[in-house]
Write a protein that holds these residues in place. Structure first.
Motif, mmCIF file in Angstrom:
data_model
loop_
_atom_site.group_PDB
_atom_site.id
_atom_site.type_symbol
_atom_site.label_atom_id
_atom_site.label_comp_id
_atom_site.label_asym_id
_atom_site.label_seq_id
_atom_site.Cartn_x
_atom_site.Cartn_y
_atom_site.Cartn_z
ATOM 1 N N ARG A 83 3.620 10.512 -41.262
ATOM 2 C CA ARG A 83 3.439 11.927 -40.948
ATOM 3 C C ARG A 83 2.947 12.164 -39.524
ATOM 4 O O ARG A 83 2.687 13.316 -39.154
ATOM 5 N N HIS A 84 2.797 11.092 -38.743
ATOM 6 C CA HIS A 84 2.283 11.241 -37.387
ATOM 7 C C HIS A 84 3.119 10.440 -36.394
ATOM 8 O O HIS A 84 3.714 9.419 -36.743
ATOM 9 N N ASP A 85 3.116 10.913 -35.168
ATOM 10 C CA ASP A 85 3.854 10.250 -34.093
ATOM 11 C C ASP A 85 3.073 9.023 -33.627
ATOM 12 O O ASP A 85 1.876 9.124 -33.334
ATOM 13 N N ALA B 249 -4.132 26.515 -35.022
ATOM 14 C CA ALA B 249 -2.929 25.927 -34.440
ATOM 15 C C ALA B 249 -2.650 24.552 -35.018
ATOM 16 O O ALA B 249 -3.565 23.806 -35.372
ATOM 17 N N THR B 250 -1.358 24.221 -35.117
ATOM 18 C CA THR B 250 -0.894 22.877 -35.466
ATOM 19 C C THR B 250 -0.013 22.396 -34.332
ATOM 20 O O THR B 250 0.969 23.059 -33.971
ATOM 21 N N LEU B 251 -0.357 21.258 -33.749
ATOM 22 C CA LEU B 251 0.383 20.696 -32.619
ATOM 23 C C LEU B 251 1.134 19.457 -33.070
ATOM 24 O O LEU B 251 0.581 18.613 -33.773
ATOM 25 N N ALA B 252 2.397 19.344 -32.673
ATOM 26 C CA ALA B 252 3.217 18.200 -33.083
ATOM 27 C C ALA B 252 4.092 17.751 -31.926
ATOM 28 O O ALA B 252 4.460 18.549 -31.053
ATOM 29 N N ARG B 253 4.409 16.456 -31.936
ATOM 30 C CA ARG B 253 5.454 15.970 -31.034
ATOM 31 C C ARG B 253 6.763 16.047 -31.795
ATOM 32 O O ARG B 253 6.925 15.431 -32.842
ATOM 33 N N TRP B 254 7.710 16.804 -31.239
ATOM 34 C CA TRP B 254 8.962 17.040 -31.929
ATOM 35 C C TRP B 254 9.944 15.900 -31.713
ATOM 36 O O TRP B 254 10.828 15.658 -32.520
ATOM 37 N N ASP C 92 10.685 14.352 -25.215
ATOM 38 C CA ASP C 92 9.712 15.066 -24.388
ATOM 39 C C ASP C 92 9.514 16.499 -24.876
ATOM 40 O O ASP C 92 9.276 17.411 -24.093
ATOM 41 N N GLU C 93 9.605 16.690 -26.199
ATOM 42 C CA GLU C 93 9.466 18.018 -26.782
ATOM 43 C C GLU C 93 8.244 18.075 -27.707
ATOM 44 O O GLU C 93 7.947 17.115 -28.416
ATOM 45 N N PHE C 94 7.584 19.217 -27.683
ATOM 46 C CA PHE C 94 6.424 19.448 -28.534
ATOM 47 C C PHE C 94 6.605 20.776 -29.267
ATOM 48 O O PHE C 94 7.337 21.652 -28.811
ATOM 49 N N MET C 95 5.919 20.889 -30.415
ATOM 50 C CA MET C 95 5.948 22.116 -31.201
ATOM 51 C C MET C 95 4.511 22.559 -31.490
ATOM 52 O O MET C 95 3.629 21.725 -31.728
ATOM 53 N N VAL C 96 4.310 23.870 -31.495
ATOM 54 C CA VAL C 96 3.007 24.440 -31.814
ATOM 55 C C VAL C 96 3.205 25.546 -32.842
ATOM 56 O O VAL C 96 4.087 26.401 -32.685
ATOM 57 N N LEU C 97 2.384 25.518 -33.878
ATOM 58 C CA LEU C 97 2.361 26.591 -34.868
ATOM 59 C C LEU C 97 1.057 27.350 -34.717
ATOM 60 O O LEU C 97 -0.030 26.763 -34.787
ATOM 61 N N LEU C 98 1.156 28.652 -34.476
ATOM 62 C CA LEU C 98 -0.016 29.524 -34.377
ATOM 63 C C LEU C 98 -0.040 30.438 -35.597
ATOM 64 O O LEU C 98 0.979 31.037 -35.942
#
Length: 354
Positions: free
Chosen positions: A147-149, A228-233, A236-242
């Motif tokens: 579940r993690h990078d 917030a939830t921060l993820a490496r997509w 070189d892409e990242f995703m943030v859920l607010l």
């Protein structure tokens, strides 16, 4: 004489069986017990005291004595499990946490069976307690890795999508959520020139800066920070859920802060590295009702920003999808024209001007 010899052999076999059982319990970290429910006193194996880190000389072997070590957060669940098992005349099988004398947490697999009298009252119970702490830690590690990078330690695609699904399902009325897609610029050039190891180290720096920008420590006086939830997509892409946003403007403010964090110089060995980034924002529920719709909308907004040279951020709008579909259609028609077998896919007209 033969009877005496047979008796001796039986005693020796019984003793050997007892030793084998004791050794097996030590190997498997398994303790056994038998409880007289009328007196409340239990007959316990030596390994049970080891598993539960209880001094056999310290207190009598009673249910109350052992229940004192059950983790406070699990105590009610264990008590309810025992009560329900007795009421239903079923065996009990559950996993709970147990605190040792030095307050270390152990994971215990508890199995219990009950015997009843003619009136249906539980008069005797017996079972096992097994220390599965090592197994549990391995399972937790495996779950973490899935579940993690592995490079940044952030949530990966699966975990982010799961968190987004949970957020959509629990969406409070009158609030907004936002998905921010961040795509780094010039990272691939750094990765190619300095090597993959330096590239991974740089990604870790980016992840830490983004996490700090989303934390309360980065806020200005009087400024609120949304959950917030921060993820490496990937790449070189990242995703943030607010979550719980009062307005879409709040998502824009957070995205600007994230981009600002990326645009400050990074260090890679003796080199100073400058990166840039674009961000696309999708708002729930306006831009999508599902996780896949919101993710697609945010990435479409980012790609629109890159293709139209929008330096900062881009909110999603239906026009973006229309433009993207027209671009794909034009590309497909051009490829078909160039591949035309008759050679008439493209016609050249020349009109001179004087």
């Amino acid at each position: 004489i033969n009877a005496v010899r047979a008796k001796n052999r039986a005693v020796q076999a019984l003793e050997a069986s007892r030793r084998n059982l004791q050794e097996a319990q030590v190997i498997t970290r398994l303790g056994s017990w038998e409880l007289n429910r009328a007196s409340g006193v239990a007959l316990c194996s030596d390994e049970l005291y080891t598993v539960l880190d209880v001094d056999p000389q310290e207190a009598p072997a009673t249910v109350q004595r052992f229940m004192q070590g059950v983790h406070p957060d699990d105590l009610e669940r264990v008590q309810q499990g025992i009560t329900q098992a007795i009421e239903r005349h079923e065996a009990l099988d559950l996993i709970h946490r147990f605190l040792t004398r030095d307050r270390q947490v152990r994971w215990i697999h508890l199995r219990v069976k009950f015997e009843y009298d003619a009136d249906g009252q539980a008069v005797r119970s017996y079972g096992t307690v097994q220390d599965i702490t090592a197994q549990r830690r391995i399972e937790e590690r495996i779950d973490y890795l899935t579940r993690h990078d592995p490079v940044t330690g952030l949530a990966n695609r699966a975990r982010f999508t799961e968190a987004l699904d949970e957020r959509i399902a629990q969406h409070p009325a009158g609030t907004l959520s936002a998905v921010i897609h961040i795509d780094l610029d010039r990272y691939q050039r750094v990765n190619d020139s300095l090597g993959h190891e330096a590239g991974d180290a740089l990604l870790l720096q980016v992840a830490r800066r983004l996490a700090q920008a989303l934390s309360g420590s980065a806020r200005l006086p009087g400024e609120t920070v949304p959950a917030a939830t921060l993820a490496r997509w990937g790449g070189d892409e990242f995703m943030v859920l607010l979550a719980d946003l009062p307005s879409a403007h709040e998502a824009s403010r957070v995205a600007q802060r994230l981009l600002g964090a990326i645009r400050r110089p990074f260090r890679s060995g003796d080199n100073e590295v400058m990166l840039d980034a674009r961000a696309g924002i999708a708002i729930h529920p306006a831009d999508g009702k599902s996780a896949s719709e919101l993710i697609s909308a945010s990435t479409a907004a980012t790609h629109h920003a890159k293709s139209h040279d929008v330096r900062d951020l881009q909110f999603y709008s239906p026009d973006i999808n229309t433009d993207a579909r027209l671009q794909l259609q034009l590309e497909a028609e051009l490829r078909a024209a160039l591949a035309s077998a008759d050679g008439d896919g493209l016609l050249l007209y020349y009109q001179p001007k004087y």
